[in-house]
Design a protein around this motif. Structure first.
Motif, PDB file in Angstrom:
ATOM      1  N   THR A 305       0.829  -1.207   0.000  1.00  0.00           N
ATOM      2  CA  THR A 305       0.000   0.000   0.000  1.00  0.00           C
ATOM      3  C   THR A 305       0.862   1.254   0.000  1.00  0.00           C
ATOM      4  OG1 THR A 305      -1.834  -1.111   1.115  1.00  0.00           O
ATOM      5  CG2 THR A 305      -1.729   1.286   1.314  1.00  0.00           C
ATOM      6  N   GLN A 306       1.924   1.250   0.795  1.00  0.00           N
ATOM      7  CA  GLN A 306       2.818   2.404   0.845  1.00  0.00           C
ATOM      8  C   GLN A 306       3.464   2.677  -0.509  1.00  0.00           C
ATOM      9  OE1 GLN A 306       5.439   1.198   4.016  1.00  0.00           O
ATOM     10  NE2 GLN A 306       4.297   2.335   5.559  1.00  0.00           N
ATOM     11  N   GLU A 307       3.825   1.621  -1.218  1.00  0.00           N
ATOM     12  CA  GLU A 307       4.552   1.788  -2.477  1.00  0.00           C
ATOM     13  C   GLU A 307       3.641   1.917  -3.686  1.00  0.00           C
ATOM     14  OE1 GLU A 307       7.692   2.313  -2.862  1.00  0.00           O
ATOM     15  OE2 GLU A 307       8.264   2.000  -0.779  1.00  0.00           O
ATOM     16  N   PHE A 308       2.543   1.176  -3.711  1.00  0.00           N
ATOM     17  CA  PHE A 308       1.745   1.094  -4.927  1.00  0.00           C
ATOM     18  C   PHE A 308       0.289   1.539  -4.748  1.00  0.00           C
ATOM     19  CE2 PHE A 308       4.756  -2.643  -5.236  1.00  0.00           C
ATOM     20  CZ  PHE A 308       5.701  -1.951  -5.976  1.00  0.00           C
ATOM     21  N   GLY A 309      -0.106   1.892  -3.524  1.00  0.00           N
ATOM     22  CA  GLY A 309      -1.467   2.330  -3.280  1.00  0.00           C
ATOM     23  C   GLY A 309      -2.356   1.208  -2.794  1.00  0.00           C
ATOM     24  N   ALA A 310      -3.375   1.570  -2.011  1.00  0.00           N
ATOM     25  CA  ALA A 310      -4.257   0.573  -1.407  1.00  0.00           C
ATOM     26  C   ALA A 310      -5.094  -0.159  -2.452  1.00  0.00           C
ATOM     27  CB  ALA A 310      -5.181   1.243  -0.381  1.00  0.00           C
ATOM     28  N   GLU A 311      -5.492   0.553  -3.499  1.00  0.00           N
ATOM     29  CA  GLU A 311      -6.347  -0.069  -4.512  1.00  0.00           C
ATOM     30  C   GLU A 311      -5.607  -1.194  -5.223  1.00  0.00           C
ATOM     31  OE1 GLU A 311      -7.961   1.477  -8.691  1.00  0.00           O
ATOM     32  OE2 GLU A 311      -8.957   2.471  -6.996  1.00  0.00           O
ATOM     33  N   TRP A 312      -4.371  -0.914  -5.652  1.00  0.00           N
ATOM     34  CA  TRP A 312      -3.605  -1.957  -6.337  1.00  0.00           C
ATOM     35  C   TRP A 312      -3.269  -3.092  -5.375  1.00  0.00           C
ATOM     36  CZ3 TRP A 312       0.825  -4.727  -5.953  1.00  0.00           C
ATOM     37  CH2 TRP A 312       1.141  -5.527  -7.059  1.00  0.00           C
ATOM     38  N   ALA A 313      -2.903  -2.750  -4.156  1.00  0.00           N
ATOM     39  CA  ALA A 313      -2.558  -3.776  -3.171  1.00  0.00           C
ATOM     40  C   ALA A 313      -3.731  -4.720  -2.925  1.00  0.00           C
ATOM     41  CB  ALA A 313      -2.115  -3.127  -1.857  1.00  0.00           C
ATOM     42  N   GLU A 314      -4.942  -4.172  -2.825  1.00  0.00           N
ATOM     43  CA  GLU A 314      -6.116  -5.017  -2.629  1.00  0.00           C
ATOM     44  C   GLU A 314      -6.390  -5.860  -3.867  1.00  0.00           C
ATOM     45  OE1 GLU A 314     -10.828  -4.778  -1.313  1.00  0.00           O
ATOM     46  OE2 GLU A 314      -9.706  -2.937  -1.710  1.00  0.00           O
ATOM     47  N   GLN A 315      -6.254  -5.239  -5.040  1.00  0.00           N
ATOM     48  CA  GLN A 315      -6.470  -5.973  -6.290  1.00  0.00           C
ATOM     49  C   GLN A 315      -5.544  -7.193  -6.368  1.00  0.00           C
ATOM     50  OE1 GLN A 315      -5.457  -3.719  -9.808  1.00  0.00           O
ATOM     51  NE2 GLN A 315      -5.835  -5.430 -11.198  1.00  0.00           N
ATOM     52  N   TYR A 316      -4.272  -6.963  -6.095  1.00  0.00           N
ATOM     53  CA  TYR A 316      -3.315  -8.066  -6.222  1.00  0.00           C
ATOM     54  C   TYR A 316      -3.493  -9.106  -5.119  1.00  0.00           C
ATOM     55  CZ  TYR A 316       0.817 -10.884  -6.196  1.00  0.00           C
ATOM     56  OH  TYR A 316       1.645 -11.966  -6.192  1.00  0.00           O
ATOM     57  N   ALA A 317      -3.575  -8.659  -3.869  1.00  0.00           N
ATOM     58  CA  ALA A 317      -3.631  -9.598  -2.748  1.00  0.00           C
ATOM     59  C   ALA A 317      -4.892 -10.449  -2.790  1.00  0.00           C
ATOM     60  CB  ALA A 317      -3.547  -8.836  -1.422  1.00  0.00           C
ATOM     61  N   SER A 318      -6.022  -9.870  -3.192  1.00  0.00           N
ATOM     62  CA  SER A 318      -7.260 -10.643  -3.285  1.00  0.00           C
ATOM     63  C   SER A 318      -7.197 -11.617  -4.453  1.00  0.00           C
ATOM     64  CB  SER A 318      -8.466  -9.714  -3.435  1.00  0.00           C
ATOM     65  OG  SER A 318      -8.614  -8.910  -2.274  1.00  0.00           O
ATOM     66  N   ALA A 319      -6.644 -11.164  -5.578  1.00  0.00           N
ATOM     67  CA  ALA A 319      -6.492 -12.057  -6.731  1.00  0.00           C
ATOM     68  C   ALA A 319      -5.567 -13.218  -6.397  1.00  0.00           C
ATOM     69  CB  ALA A 319      -5.954 -11.272  -7.927  1.00  0.00           C
ATOM     70  N   HIS A 320      -4.592 -12.961  -5.533  1.00  0.00           N
ATOM     71  CA  HIS A 320      -3.633 -13.987  -5.118  1.00  0.00           C
ATOM     72  C   HIS A 320      -4.331 -15.147  -4.408  1.00  0.00           C
ATOM     73  CE1 HIS A 320       0.294 -15.529  -4.005  1.00  0.00           C
ATOM     74  NE2 HIS A 320      -0.079 -15.589  -2.741  1.00  0.00           N
ATOM     75  N   GLU A 321      -5.465 -14.865  -3.756  1.00  0.00           N
ATOM     76  CA  GLU A 321      -6.199 -15.894  -3.024  1.00  0.00           C
ATOM     77  C   GLU A 321      -7.227 -16.623  -3.897  1.00  0.00           C
ATOM     78  OE1 GLU A 321      -5.487 -16.692   0.046  1.00  0.00           O
ATOM     79  OE2 GLU A 321      -4.071 -15.052   0.393  1.00  0.00           O
ATOM     80  N   MET A 322      -7.385 -16.210  -5.143  1.00  0.00           N
ATOM     81  CA  MET A 322      -8.453 -16.746  -5.977  1.00  0.00           C
ATOM     82  C   MET A 322      -8.118 -18.085  -6.625  1.00  0.00           C
ATOM     83  SD  MET A 322      -9.822 -13.262  -7.845  1.00  0.00           S
ATOM     84  CE  MET A 322     -11.114 -14.085  -8.751  1.00  0.00           C
TER      85      MET A 322
END
Length: 365
Positions: A305-322
């Motif tokens: 989130t600090q480096e890439f923003g909360a929106e991208w972090a959520e997009q990636y981390a949630s997709a990682h669990e899919m």
């Protein structure tokens, strides 16, 4: 990305019989489960003549439900068998192709060898030795170089094909587990009595991807990133996860390959933090689905989130669990702690920079 390196010689030594045997065992277990559940339900459904009140009707209804869930679970076991068999067959074909290129390299008139890790093909002979061995013809150096380039390209592609088949097959196998019923998943997970924990278990879940499993980076982007980061290894992921990584790192989608370094550094930081902290100091096993693992997920998402923003972090981390394969409790734990981490990172980012970290990432760092 995975730090585990795979070599050409390792692949050529793979034996696939054990995988096929495990698949056959899964199929047999599925057949047994289906047969026993159907027989048990048949007996219960025939109980109406002596167990005909409301309780009997409820028992027969429940028996039908359990039978259907057991049959579905049996189908999943059979699908696991078929997935293992398909992947093993594809891998065998890819390994044979790889072996064919290796044999061609060994039999080449140019006295060639290959790098076991990256597939580069070179000659043991210097250019002077090559000319001397070919009656003083200087054109022989060009012929040798062309052969090295051709075989290197063939070897790298064959090596890539094996890794892609292996990684995608592994993820598709894990995804099969998502096809058991939700009730079965929750029974296996165990519904907590604590209301707050129950709420987390039920609400912090993500749908399994309906798309195919892919490998990222593809061979072209992988070679581009390896110009600066030679140790990068391709990894299997969901299409949704790949979309996030392309957005971050792939120039074709507006990303910057330099972002890979920051992304990978964050991953390594989080993994190191998860292995050595106040929780692992008390109990080393805490790094596996314990407090230390929770801290790792929170740290990882805070830094992204600090480096890439909360929106991208959520997009990636949630997709990682899919991808599937995670139990409901593990998935809920990961998603909840990912969210906590993003909240922490969001506050820190805004406090330090005075800018919103809701969306956007700083490409080209």
């Amino acid at each position: 990305m995975s730090d585990e390196k795979i070599t050409i010689s390792t692949v050529l030594g793979w034996k696939l019989d054990s995988a096929r045997f495990a698949g056959a065992q899964a199929m047999n277990a599925g057949i047994t489960l289906e047969a026993e559940s159907i027989n048990a339900d048949k007996a219960i459904q025939g109980s109406e003549s002596y167990f005909g009140e409301a309780a009997g009707a409820a028992a027969r209804t429940m028996s039908t439900k359990l039978k259907n869930e057991a049959v579905t679970s049996g189908d999943v076991l059979d699908a696991i068998h078929r997935q293992i068999d398909t992947t093993a067959t594809d891998l065998q074909s890819d390994i044979e192709s790889l072996q064919s290129v290796v044999d061609e390299i060994k039999e080449s008139e140019w006295n060639l060898f290959y790098d076991d890790e990256n597939g580069d093909v070179q000659s043991y002979d210097s250019n002077w030795e090559t000319i001397k061995n070919n009656w003083g013809n200087p054109a022989s150096v060009a012929w040798k170089t062309a052969e090295c380039l051709r075989l290197s390209a063939d070897l790298k592609q064959a090596f890539w094909d094996v890794q892609e088949t292996d990684k995608i097959g592994a993820r598709n196998l894990a995804t099969q587990l998502e096809n058991v019923s939700q009730d079965v998943k929750l029974v296996l997970a165990g519904i907590p009595d604590n209301a707050a924990l129950k709420d987390i278990l039920l609400n912090y879940q993500v749908d399994t991807t309906k798309s195919e499993i892919v490998v990222w980076p593809d061979s072209t982007l992988l070679e581009l990133i390896r110009l600066k980061y030679p140790d990068i290894q391709a990894v299997e992921m969901t299409v949704e996860e790949k979309a996030a990584m392309d957005e971050l790192c792939n120039p074709l989608y507006g990303g910057n390959p330099l972002n890979y370094q920051t992304f990978n550094e964050i991953k390594n930081e989080a993994e190191a933090f998860g292995k050595t902290n106040k929780y692992t100091a008390v109990f080393d096993g805490s790094k596996d689905d314990g407090h230390a693992d929770a801290a790792r997920h929170a740290y990882w998402n805070a830094r992204m989130t600090q480096e890439f923003g909360a929106e991208w972090a959520e997009q990636y981390a949630s997709a990682h669990e899919m991808v599937g394969g995670n139990g409901p409790q593990r998935e809920a734990m990961d998603l909840k702690n990912n969210e906590v981490g993003r909240q922490i990172g969001l506050g820190e980012y805004e406090r330090i920079t005075g800018r919103s970290a809701i969306s956007g990432h700083r490409c080209g760092r």
